[in-house]
Write a protein that holds these residues in place. Structure first.
Motif, mmCIF file in Angstrom:
data_model
loop_
_atom_site.group_PDB
_atom_site.id
_atom_site.type_symbol
_atom_site.label_atom_id
_atom_site.label_comp_id
_atom_site.label_asym_id
_atom_site.label_seq_id
_atom_site.Cartn_x
_atom_site.Cartn_y
_atom_site.Cartn_z
ATOM 1 N N PHE A 120 0.804 -1.235 0.000
ATOM 2 C CA PHE A 120 0.000 0.000 0.000
ATOM 3 C C PHE A 120 0.832 1.277 0.000
ATOM 4 O O PHE A 120 0.311 2.346 0.232
ATOM 5 N N ASP A 121 2.166 1.151 -0.177
ATOM 6 C CA ASP A 121 2.996 2.352 -0.259
ATOM 7 C C ASP A 121 3.270 2.630 -1.729
ATOM 8 O O ASP A 121 3.839 1.783 -2.410
ATOM 9 N N PRO A 122 2.893 3.792 -2.233
ATOM 10 C CA PRO A 122 3.233 4.080 -3.623
ATOM 11 C C PRO A 122 4.741 4.246 -3.764
ATOM 12 O O PRO A 122 5.354 4.971 -2.988
ATOM 13 N N ARG A 123 5.338 3.494 -4.679
ATOM 14 C CA ARG A 123 6.767 3.651 -4.921
ATOM 15 C C ARG A 123 6.971 4.179 -6.334
ATOM 16 O O ARG A 123 6.273 3.757 -7.254
ATOM 17 N N PRO A 124 7.880 5.118 -6.523
ATOM 18 C CA PRO A 124 8.090 5.651 -7.881
ATOM 19 C C PRO A 124 8.652 4.565 -8.799
ATOM 20 O O PRO A 124 9.511 3.786 -8.395
ATOM 21 N N ASN A 125 8.121 4.509 -10.000
ATOM 22 C CA ASN A 125 8.560 3.489 -10.951
ATOM 23 C C ASN A 125 8.401 4.050 -12.357
ATOM 24 O O ASN A 125 7.483 3.705 -13.083
ATOM 25 N N ALA A 126 9.291 4.969 -12.697
ATOM 26 C CA ALA A 126 9.107 5.786 -13.900
ATOM 27 C C ALA A 126 9.010 4.939 -15.167
ATOM 28 O O ALA A 126 8.184 5.203 -16.032
ATOM 29 N N TRP A 127 9.843 3.886 -15.270
ATOM 30 C CA TRP A 127 9.918 3.190 -16.560
ATOM 31 C C TRP A 127 8.662 2.401 -16.884
ATOM 32 O O TRP A 127 8.343 2.167 -18.037
ATOM 33 N N ILE A 128 7.889 2.004 -15.842
ATOM 34 C CA ILE A 128 6.671 1.240 -16.125
ATOM 35 C C ILE A 128 5.669 2.093 -16.899
ATOM 36 O O ILE A 128 4.995 1.634 -17.829
ATOM 37 N N GLY A 129 5.581 3.385 -16.558
ATOM 38 C CA GLY A 129 4.694 4.300 -17.283
ATOM 39 C C GLY A 129 5.036 4.349 -18.756
ATOM 40 O O GLY A 129 4.165 4.224 -19.619
ATOM 41 N N TRP A 130 6.346 4.489 -19.052
ATOM 42 C CA TRP A 130 6.786 4.522 -20.460
ATOM 43 C C TRP A 130 6.495 3.199 -21.148
ATOM 44 O O TRP A 130 6.035 3.180 -22.296
ATOM 45 N N ALA A 131 6.784 2.098 -20.424
ATOM 46 C CA ALA A 131 6.566 0.779 -21.024
ATOM 47 C C ALA A 131 5.093 0.590 -21.370
ATOM 48 O O ALA A 131 4.754 0.049 -22.436
ATOM 49 N N ALA A 132 4.196 1.067 -20.485
ATOM 50 C CA ALA A 132 2.760 0.915 -20.743
ATOM 51 C C ALA A 132 2.365 1.677 -21.999
ATOM 52 O O ALA A 132 1.614 1.173 -22.847
ATOM 53 N N ILE A 133 2.898 2.917 -22.140
ATOM 54 C CA ILE A 133 2.565 3.723 -23.325
ATOM 55 C C ILE A 133 3.085 3.047 -24.589
ATOM 56 O O ILE A 133 2.360 2.901 -25.586
ATOM 57 N N ILE A 134 4.365 2.601 -24.529
ATOM 58 C CA ILE A 134 4.958 1.973 -25.716
ATOM 59 C C ILE A 134 4.202 0.696 -26.088
ATOM 60 O O ILE A 134 3.905 0.441 -27.253
ATOM 61 N N GLY A 135 3.832 -0.091 -25.069
ATOM 62 C CA GLY A 135 3.081 -1.319 -25.320
ATOM 63 C C GLY A 135 1.755 -1.038 -26.000
ATOM 64 O O GLY A 135 1.382 -1.696 -26.977
ATOM 65 N N LEU A 136 1.068 0.001 -25.515
ATOM 66 C CA LEU A 136 -0.239 0.367 -26.066
ATOM 67 C C LEU A 136 -0.100 0.785 -27.534
ATOM 68 O O LEU A 136 -0.875 0.346 -28.402
ATOM 69 N N VAL A 137 0.917 1.624 -27.809
ATOM 70 C CA VAL A 137 1.130 2.096 -29.185
ATOM 71 C C VAL A 137 1.482 0.920 -30.091
ATOM 72 O O VAL A 137 1.021 0.843 -31.239
ATOM 73 N N ALA A 138 2.288 -0.029 -29.566
ATOM 74 C CA ALA A 138 2.675 -1.193 -30.369
ATOM 75 C C ALA A 138 1.453 -2.025 -30.733
ATOM 76 O O ALA A 138 1.281 -2.435 -31.900
ATOM 77 N N ILE A 139 0.563 -2.258 -29.763
ATOM 78 C CA ILE A 139 -0.651 -3.034 -30.035
ATOM 79 C C ILE A 139 -1.511 -2.304 -31.073
ATOM 80 O O ILE A 139 -2.027 -2.905 -32.029
ATOM 81 N N TRP A 140 -1.610 -0.989 -30.911
ATOM 82 C CA TRP A 140 -2.389 -0.141 -31.821
ATOM 83 C C TRP A 140 -1.837 -0.259 -33.252
ATOM 84 O O TRP A 140 -2.586 -0.476 -34.203
ATOM 85 N N GLN A 141 -0.491 -0.165 -33.398
ATOM 86 C CA GLN A 141 0.108 -0.239 -34.728
ATOM 87 C C GLN A 141 -0.110 -1.630 -35.342
ATOM 88 O O GLN A 141 -0.430 -1.762 -36.514
ATOM 89 N N LEU A 142 0.048 -2.662 -34.507
ATOM 90 C CA LEU A 142 -0.139 -4.036 -34.991
ATOM 91 C C LEU A 142 -1.567 -4.229 -35.495
ATOM 92 O O LEU A 142 -1.791 -4.781 -36.581
ATOM 93 N N ALA A 143 -2.524 -3.736 -34.714
ATOM 94 C CA ALA A 143 -3.930 -3.887 -35.094
ATOM 95 C C ALA A 143 -4.201 -3.171 -36.410
ATOM 96 O O ALA A 143 -4.931 -3.668 -37.270
ATOM 97 N N ALA A 144 -3.582 -2.002 -36.585
ATOM 98 C CA ALA A 144 -3.796 -1.241 -37.818
ATOM 99 C C ALA A 144 -3.121 -1.930 -38.999
ATOM 100 O O ALA A 144 -3.694 -2.040 -40.089
ATOM 101 N N ALA A 145 -1.879 -2.424 -38.779
ATOM 102 C CA ALA A 145 -1.114 -3.038 -39.862
ATOM 103 C C ALA A 145 -1.764 -4.341 -40.336
ATOM 104 O O ALA A 145 -1.734 -4.673 -41.516
ATOM 105 N N SER A 146 -2.390 -5.056 -39.386
ATOM 106 C CA SER A 146 -2.994 -6.334 -39.771
ATOM 107 C C SER A 146 -4.350 -6.140 -40.438
ATOM 108 O O SER A 146 -4.986 -7.101 -40.851
#
Lengths: 338, 283
Positions: B35-61
């Protein structure tokens, strides 16, 4: 006994087959509650579509653009709507085609009018020729209102930026702006412009039809519909043309002085149009444009519209008239308005 | 009655057997933590990149047609084209100045009214119904009125943002003032501080965290209202650009404009984070 059973089965089979043959084709038609769509309403009310074996469901939108989007997305089979830059961009992607005509701006008819604010009128904006240097309210850039002022610019050879075009997003905003003098002039539908000028809120400068006749709206169908259910589209157009012929007989008349007058059949059609547009007789009488008897549209004018929009970046460069218009359902006019 | 009694008996039996098993010196696992929020900057970036990758894949297919949602590549190229256009700086600066001026005016007005409401009972009783009544007014619906009142220049566009920012600022400010611990105020009083000192040294700093949290909300509201504001005759601006792209069904430009707006939101939120750190060092 046995013979009677067989006879019964045969009769049953025949009646089932017959009912399949007569099962109405469901068609979802989307449009606006505008007087310009009167022919479509007449065809629904008088059962012309039902006569062609079509089961029509009407759905209403409050602007032209969403109709084109809904037809593209397959939410509507057929749309009855105005020609916008957005619609042309969708057509360019191969999702929809123009298949028949609806309203034309034709000399003598009053559909869209140019109005001046009282303030600008007092300062010398007395006619359409005085528009350069003035602020002109439109709904959106690339809308039919913008195109109206664009045609004036071309006709009178004004500089492209002579009239400063102010996008205000809605007709309500345009009315507010021109009444208060925030813009000097605007283009408004007759049923808005006439009451405003009669009440002294604005000054009427003239009508689009008198200046620059053009093809305002038409019937569109999704590409899927044209490819896969062509006979349904043909039946739809057949019924629609019955209504446009009736519209023509009732409303397309100019007297010797060039004034718009109604025929003797008009009285019977007014209640239908009032019912579907949810408006009064006065508004309906104010807002009836020319609609071609054969449901034709001017394909040369559609090409000219495309060129104008493309030159300003409002329509993508690859959109051609062949992608936008299907000339196989009605007779099309191949010579542009003069 | 009897079943309740049975439950109590069961519970006591369980307790007694439990303690027998573990013995008197049983080691109890540490159950705190989490229950303690810990900073984890890279997970935020990874989530965005993952989302964009899925989006591009869906569009390309071909699963996602360009009409439904243009692909990230299309959006990216529209964004680059936008940024390369001559008028890009005037688009962005027009919007930023509208947001900045509208937010500043609305915030200053809101702070004054909110503080007055927090401190003076009469001001609160008088202003609360008015502010609560102003809050839910939809700006888009009153645009024709704003045009009549203020014309189609910058003042009506700024007014949309000012009106939208004002009420939430008032509400967050006066509840922040309200939440300053009474104990601190009473302590100040018992130490004989003047009314002025109590307001300046206890109430204002004490309400600052709440006020700053309100800023995050109102800054987002200012950006949301930018599109409504630029419905009024805007030649330039990110909102005007989004509206035009939507009207022309240029969906790649539409999404690019929206991304531009949300990037602006991220920058503003980061700036506010810095401001919070600087102003709330004493905590």
């Amino acid at each position: 006994m046995r013979n009677r059973t067989i006879a019964g089965l045969v009769a049953c089979a025949i009646s089932t087959l017959a009912s399949i043959a007569h099962a109405a084709d469901p068609v979802k038609v989307c449009g606006l509650r505008f007087t310009s769509s009167a022919a479509n309403f007449i065809a629904v009310e008088k059962g012309y579509y039902a006569d062609e074996g079509l089961d029509i469901t009407l759905a209403y939108f409050d602007a032209a653009q969403p109709v084109a989007v809904a037809v593209s997305a397959g939410a509507c089979d057929i749309g009855v709507t105005g020609f916008t830059a957005g619609m042309y961009n969708l057509a360019g992607r191969g999702t929809l085609r123009i298949i028949a005509g609806e309203a034309w701006e034709e000399r003598g008819y009053k559909f869209i009018g140019f109005v001046a604010s009282n303030e600008a009128y007092d300062k010398g904006l007395r006619s359409i020729r005085d528009l350069p240097g003035k602020r002109f309210g439109v709904t959106q850039l690339g809308s039919t209102f913008h195109y109206n002022v664009g045609m004036l610019t071309d006709k009178y050879g004004w500089d492209n930026k002579a009239v400063s075009v102010v996008p205000l997003q809605s007709v309500a905003n345009m009315v507010g702006a021109v009444k208060s003098g925030a813009v000097d002039a605007a283009a408004l539908p007759s049923f808005v412009a006439n009451p405003l000028s009669a009440g002294g809120a604005v000054k009427l400068l003239g009508w689009v039809a008198a200046e620059t006749p053009w093809q305002v709206s038409g019937v569109i169908a999704s590409k899927d519909m044209i490819d896969k259910r062509r006979s349904v589209v043909e039946h739809f157009i057949k019924a629609y043309k019955r209504a446009t012929a009736e519209y023509d007989a009732a409303f397309n008349h100019l007297d010797a002085g060039g004034k718009h007058v109604f025929g003797k059949d008009a009285e019977a059609l007014f209640p239908i149009i009032e019912k579907y547009t949810n408006t009064s007789r006065a508004v309906v009488m104010d807002g009836l444009p020319y609609v071609n008897k054969q449901a034709s549209y001017n394909i040369a004018n559609v090409a000219a519209q495309l060129d104008w929009y493309k030159a300003r970046g409002f329509v993508d460069a690859g959109v051609t008239v062949d992608k936008v218009a299907d000339a196989s359902f009605v007779e099309v006019v191949k010579e542009n308005f003069k | 009655m009897s079943s309740a009694l049975k439950l109590v008996q069961d519970a006591s039996q369980r307790n007694s057997t439990g303690s027998k098993d573990e013995g008197p010196e049983a080691v109890v696992r540490f159950r705190g933590g989490g229950f303690d929020p810990r900073p984890n900057a890279w997970i935020g970036w990874a989530a965005i990149i993952g989302l964009v990758a899925i989006w591009q894949l869906a569009a390309a297919s071909g699963y996602l047609s360009p009409l439904v949602l243009p692909s990230p590549v299309q959006v990216g190229s529209a964004l680059l084209k936008m940024a390369a256009a001559d008028d890009f700086t005037s688009q962005v600066s027009a919007s930023l100045s509208r947001v900045a001026s509208g937010w500043l005016i609305g915030t200053i007005m809101g702070l004054i009214v909110g503080c007055a409401m927090g401190v003076f009972s009469i001001a609160r009783a008088g202003a609360l119904p008015i502010v609560s009544g102003l809050y839910p007014i939809p700006m888009i619906a009153i645009l024709p009125l704003l045009i009549v009142w203020l014309g189609i220049g910058e003042s009506s566009k700024t007014a949309v943002i000012v009106l939208g920012v004002f009420s939430p600022t008032v509400i967050s400010t006066f509840s922040a003032v309200d939440n300053v611990p009474r104990g601190l105020i009473r302590m100040g009083q018992s130490f004989g501080l003047s009314w002025r000192s109590i307001v300046l040294k206890i109430i204002l700093p004490g309400s600052l965290p709440g006020v700053l949290a309100g800023f995050r909300i109102t800054a987002a509201i200012a950006l949301i209202l930018l599109v409504s504001a630029e419905m009024i005759g805007a030649e330039y601006g990110i909102g005007a650009l989004i509206l035009l792209a939507g009207n022309l069904m240029q969906t790649d430009r539409l999404v690019a404009g929206v991304l531009l707006l949300s990037a602006t939101g991220l920058v503003i939120s980061w700036l506010l984070g810095r401001l919070e750190k600087a102003l709330l060092k004493w905590r």
